[in-house]
Design an enzyme around this catalytic site. Sequence first.
Site, mmCIF file in Angstrom:
data_model
loop_
_atom_site.group_PDB
_atom_site.id
_atom_site.type_symbol
_atom_site.label_atom_id
_atom_site.label_comp_id
_atom_site.label_asym_id
_atom_site.label_seq_id
_atom_site.Cartn_x
_atom_site.Cartn_y
_atom_site.Cartn_z
ATOM 1 N N CYS A 4 61.337 -41.293 -44.518
ATOM 2 C CA CYS A 4 61.454 -40.102 -43.675
ATOM 3 C C CYS A 4 62.937 -39.816 -43.451
ATOM 4 O O CYS A 4 63.801 -40.645 -43.795
ATOM 5 C CB CYS A 4 60.720 -40.312 -42.347
ATOM 6 S SG CYS A 4 61.593 -41.383 -41.195
ATOM 7 N N HIS A 46 60.612 -48.572 -39.369
ATOM 8 C CA HIS A 46 59.882 -47.321 -39.189
ATOM 9 C C HIS A 46 58.660 -47.511 -38.297
ATOM 10 O O HIS A 46 57.773 -48.309 -38.588
ATOM 11 C CB HIS A 46 59.441 -46.749 -40.541
ATOM 12 C CG HIS A 46 58.785 -45.412 -40.406
ATOM 13 N ND1 HIS A 46 59.482 -44.225 -40.438
ATOM 14 C CD2 HIS A 46 57.495 -45.072 -40.183
ATOM 15 C CE1 HIS A 46 58.653 -43.213 -40.262
ATOM 16 N NE2 HIS A 46 57.439 -43.707 -40.101
ATOM 17 N N GLY A 93 55.653 -31.936 -29.119
ATOM 18 C CA GLY A 93 56.899 -31.367 -29.635
ATOM 19 C C GLY A 93 57.645 -32.266 -30.604
ATOM 20 O O GLY A 93 58.826 -32.055 -30.868
ATOM 21 N N THR A 95 58.975 -33.396 -33.992
ATOM 22 C CA THR A 95 59.195 -32.768 -35.297
ATOM 23 C C THR A 95 59.595 -33.774 -36.368
ATOM 24 O O THR A 95 59.484 -33.475 -37.558
ATOM 25 C CB THR A 95 60.279 -31.671 -35.217
ATOM 26 O OG1 THR A 95 61.503 -32.252 -34.757
ATOM 27 C CG2 THR A 95 59.850 -30.550 -34.281
ATOM 28 N N HIS A 98 59.382 -40.318 -36.855
ATOM 29 C CA HIS A 98 59.996 -41.650 -36.769
ATOM 30 C C HIS A 98 60.369 -41.787 -35.291
ATOM 31 O O HIS A 98 61.129 -40.937 -34.773
ATOM 32 C CB HIS A 98 61.228 -41.731 -37.670
ATOM 33 C CG HIS A 98 61.914 -43.063 -37.716
ATOM 34 N ND1 HIS A 98 62.163 -43.758 -38.906
ATOM 35 C CD2 HIS A 98 62.420 -43.841 -36.733
ATOM 36 C CE1 HIS A 98 62.792 -44.892 -38.647
ATOM 37 N NE2 HIS A 98 62.966 -44.971 -37.321
ATOM 38 N N HIS A 100 61.781 -41.878 -31.871
ATOM 39 C CA HIS A 100 63.163 -41.640 -31.430
ATOM 40 C C HIS A 100 63.162 -41.260 -29.970
ATOM 41 O O HIS A 100 62.253 -40.596 -29.478
ATOM 42 C CB HIS A 100 63.849 -40.553 -32.269
ATOM 43 C CG HIS A 100 63.086 -39.270 -32.380
ATOM 44 N ND1 HIS A 100 61.992 -39.113 -33.199
ATOM 45 C CD2 HIS A 100 63.251 -38.070 -31.754
ATOM 46 C CE1 HIS A 100 61.528 -37.886 -33.089
ATOM 47 N NE2 HIS A 100 62.268 -37.228 -32.202
#
Length: 114
Positions: A4, A46, A93, A95, A98, A100
Amino acid sequence: MNMCIFCKIINNEIPCTKVYEDDKILAFRDINPAAPVHVLIIPKKHITSVNEINEDNAEVVGHIFAIAAKLAKELGVDSNGYRVVTNVGTQGGQTVEHLHFHLLGGRNLGWPPG
Ligand code: AMP
């Protein structure tokens, strides 16, 4: 290995403005900042989202928060306040798939979020 966009940043295939790195996590400036301070903190291993956190991989989340506190001090937002937030899935929300954590500060942050 899952490639990704954030895995590519970890592998130095895509550049980033790094603010912290160790063997487990990476923190870098968001490319489209939503506040004067907007840093993303990610695990190097990941994990897609909070949906995939479990007893076996949860330790890195505590480490991310410890570094979030350290970075907030370094970036000068600890005393006025800031937000650490992670979005999950479409309605949350998210996008980039991965895990974060956004560290946002440097302005008044509205609540509830949009
Ligand atoms: P989210 O919408 O919660 O999944 O957050 C993804 C974040 O990643 C957004 O704030 C984007 O601006 C940011 N982003 C996407 N691509 C990059 C990149 N190459 N470098 C830095 N930040 C990025």
